[in-house]
Write a protein that holds these residues in place. Structure first.
Motif, mmCIF file in Angstrom:
data_model
loop_
_atom_site.group_PDB
_atom_site.id
_atom_site.type_symbol
_atom_site.label_atom_id
_atom_site.label_comp_id
_atom_site.label_asym_id
_atom_site.label_seq_id
_atom_site.Cartn_x
_atom_site.Cartn_y
_atom_site.Cartn_z
ATOM 1 N N ASN A 52 14.077 -2.398 1.635
ATOM 2 C CA ASN A 52 13.356 -1.333 2.330
ATOM 3 C C ASN A 52 12.547 -1.859 3.502
ATOM 4 O O ASN A 52 12.410 -1.176 4.520
ATOM 5 C CB ASN A 52 12.480 -0.544 1.358
ATOM 6 C CG ASN A 52 13.282 0.518 0.659
ATOM 7 O OD1 ASN A 52 13.729 1.467 1.287
ATOM 8 N ND2 ASN A 52 13.475 0.352 -0.633
ATOM 9 N N ILE A 53 12.022 -3.066 3.377
ATOM 10 C CA ILE A 53 11.327 -3.672 4.513
ATOM 11 C C ILE A 53 12.309 -3.845 5.665
ATOM 12 O O ILE A 53 12.017 -3.489 6.813
ATOM 13 C CB ILE A 53 10.675 -5.017 4.108
ATOM 14 C CG1 ILE A 53 9.547 -4.776 3.095
ATOM 15 C CG2 ILE A 53 10.152 -5.753 5.353
ATOM 16 C CD1 ILE A 53 9.026 -6.048 2.437
ATOM 17 N N ALA A 54 13.486 -4.358 5.366
ATOM 18 C CA ALA A 54 14.505 -4.562 6.400
ATOM 19 C C ALA A 54 14.983 -3.231 6.987
ATOM 20 O O ALA A 54 15.108 -3.100 8.210
ATOM 21 C CB ALA A 54 15.689 -5.331 5.809
ATOM 22 N N GLU A 55 15.237 -2.256 6.139
ATOM 23 C CA GLU A 55 15.718 -0.965 6.632
ATOM 24 C C GLU A 55 14.672 -0.299 7.519
ATOM 25 O O GLU A 55 14.992 0.252 8.577
ATOM 26 C CB GLU A 55 16.088 -0.036 5.477
ATOM 27 C CG GLU A 55 16.683 1.268 5.950
ATOM 28 C CD GLU A 55 17.224 2.144 4.849
ATOM 29 O OE1 GLU A 55 17.658 3.267 5.177
ATOM 30 O OE2 GLU A 55 17.219 1.737 3.670
ATOM 31 N N GLY A 66 6.632 2.322 8.532
ATOM 32 C CA GLY A 66 5.573 2.604 7.565
ATOM 33 C C GLY A 66 6.090 3.353 6.349
ATOM 34 O O GLY A 66 5.690 3.064 5.214
ATOM 35 N N HIS A 67 6.997 4.305 6.581
ATOM 36 C CA HIS A 67 7.581 5.066 5.470
ATOM 37 C C HIS A 67 8.349 4.140 4.522
ATOM 38 O O HIS A 67 8.195 4.220 3.300
ATOM 39 C CB HIS A 67 8.501 6.155 6.023
ATOM 40 C CG HIS A 67 9.292 6.873 4.989
ATOM 41 N ND1 HIS A 67 8.727 7.791 4.121
ATOM 42 C CD2 HIS A 67 10.602 6.788 4.650
ATOM 43 C CE1 HIS A 67 9.664 8.250 3.305
ATOM 44 N NE2 HIS A 67 10.805 7.656 3.609
ATOM 45 N N PHE A 68 9.150 3.260 5.076
ATOM 46 C CA PHE A 68 9.938 2.355 4.234
ATOM 47 C C PHE A 68 9.065 1.286 3.578
ATOM 48 O O PHE A 68 9.377 0.834 2.471
ATOM 49 C CB PHE A 68 11.100 1.743 5.021
ATOM 50 C CG PHE A 68 12.257 2.684 5.148
ATOM 51 C CD1 PHE A 68 13.229 2.745 4.166
ATOM 52 C CD2 PHE A 68 12.360 3.543 6.232
ATOM 53 C CE1 PHE A 68 14.292 3.631 4.268
ATOM 54 C CE2 PHE A 68 13.412 4.432 6.345
ATOM 55 C CZ PHE A 68 14.387 4.482 5.363
ATOM 56 N N LEU A 69 7.978 0.901 4.227
ATOM 57 C CA LEU A 69 7.026 -0.007 3.577
ATOM 58 C C LEU A 69 6.402 0.678 2.362
ATOM 59 O O LEU A 69 6.182 0.044 1.329
ATOM 60 C CB LEU A 69 5.936 -0.444 4.555
ATOM 61 C CG LEU A 69 6.349 -1.424 5.644
ATOM 62 C CD1 LEU A 69 5.215 -1.624 6.643
ATOM 63 C CD2 LEU A 69 6.796 -2.754 5.057
ATOM 64 N N SER A 70 6.142 1.973 2.488
ATOM 65 C CA SER A 70 5.607 2.742 1.366
ATOM 66 C C SER A 70 6.594 2.778 0.204
ATOM 67 O O SER A 70 6.208 2.635 -0.965
ATOM 68 C CB SER A 70 5.278 4.161 1.836
ATOM 69 O OG SER A 70 4.835 4.955 0.771
ATOM 70 N N ILE A 71 7.855 2.937 0.500
ATOM 71 C CA ILE A 71 8.892 2.917 -0.538
ATOM 72 C C ILE A 71 8.945 1.535 -1.193
ATOM 73 O O ILE A 71 9.042 1.421 -2.419
ATOM 74 C CB ILE A 71 10.266 3.316 0.042
ATOM 75 C CG1 ILE A 71 10.238 4.779 0.493
ATOM 76 C CG2 ILE A 71 11.383 3.086 -0.986
ATOM 77 C CD1 ILE A 71 11.452 5.202 1.300
ATOM 78 N N GLU A 106 0.459 -10.062 -4.462
ATOM 79 C CA GLU A 106 0.355 -10.625 -3.112
ATOM 80 C C GLU A 106 1.207 -9.836 -2.125
ATOM 81 O O GLU A 106 0.755 -9.487 -1.024
ATOM 82 C CB GLU A 106 0.790 -12.096 -3.118
ATOM 83 C CG GLU A 106 0.747 -12.725 -1.737
ATOM 84 C CD GLU A 106 1.282 -14.145 -1.696
ATOM 85 O OE1 GLU A 106 0.874 -14.870 -0.774
ATOM 86 O OE2 GLU A 106 2.092 -14.525 -2.562
ATOM 87 N N ILE A 107 2.441 -9.533 -2.506
ATOM 88 C CA ILE A 107 3.344 -8.786 -1.622
ATOM 89 C C ILE A 107 2.819 -7.365 -1.406
ATOM 90 O O ILE A 107 2.894 -6.823 -0.303
ATOM 91 C CB ILE A 107 4.777 -8.781 -2.186
ATOM 92 C CG1 ILE A 107 5.341 -10.214 -2.157
ATOM 93 C CG2 ILE A 107 5.679 -7.829 -1.405
ATOM 94 C CD1 ILE A 107 6.598 -10.410 -2.986
ATOM 95 N N SER A 108 2.254 -6.774 -2.442
ATOM 96 C CA SER A 108 1.677 -5.434 -2.315
ATOM 97 C C SER A 108 0.523 -5.431 -1.312
ATOM 98 O O SER A 108 0.420 -4.535 -0.465
ATOM 99 C CB SER A 108 1.201 -4.943 -3.683
ATOM 100 O OG SER A 108 0.632 -3.668 -3.579
ATOM 101 N N LYS A 109 -0.337 -6.429 -1.387
ATOM 102 C CA LYS A 109 -1.452 -6.527 -0.443
ATOM 103 C C LYS A 109 -0.945 -6.736 0.977
ATOM 104 O O LYS A 109 -1.466 -6.135 1.930
ATOM 105 C CB LYS A 109 -2.386 -7.673 -0.843
ATOM 106 C CG LYS A 109 -3.219 -7.382 -2.070
ATOM 107 C CD LYS A 109 -4.082 -8.573 -2.441
ATOM 108 C CE LYS A 109 -4.871 -8.309 -3.719
ATOM 109 N NZ LYS A 109 -5.662 -9.494 -4.115
#
Length: 119
Positions: A52-55, A66-71, A106-109
């Motif tokens: 999702n980060i890549a997409e 931002g939307h895909f980071l939220s996912i 860590e990744i969530s932050k």
């Protein structure tokens, strides 16, 4: 989003790929009867994060990113929950759970920080 960079340059994406690899290695030790239920769900959640980060990056707008980071962040919480269940079923020990959980946190932050920068 910065021009000229790739999503692969993002530290959060790199850490998410490492987490996914760690999850795949960990689930390789699960019982055979678990291979097609909790194991597959854990793997899907883990691989969803860097995907999702890549997409989102590929959508070329801050809003879409931002939307895909939220996912991706939602997938992290899903993965965290599934690993807690795996621990309670004695598929993974407390140490492994804690190691994976610290990476998830860590990744969530990092994801939250990146989302704030986009706004």
């Amino acid at each position: 989003m910065s021009e000229g960079k790739s999503y692969q340059d993002l530290l959060v994406w790199q850490k998410a790929v490492t987490l996914t690899s760690d999850v795949y290695k960990t689930t390789g030790f699960f019982l055979d009867e678990e291979k097609f239920s909790l194991t597959q769900q854990i793997k899907r959640s883990a691989v969803s994060v860097p995907s999702n980060i890549a997409e989102g990056w590929g959508r070329n707008t801050d809003r879409s990113f931002g939307h895909f980071l939220s996912i991706a962040k939602g997938s992290l919480y899903e993965l965290q929950t599934q690993l807690i269940i795996a621990n309670r079923l004695d598929y993974i020990n407390e140490q492994t759970l804690n190691e994976l959980d610290s990476k998830i946190v860590e990744i969530s932050k990092m994801t939250s920080s990146l989302m704030k920068k986009l706004n």
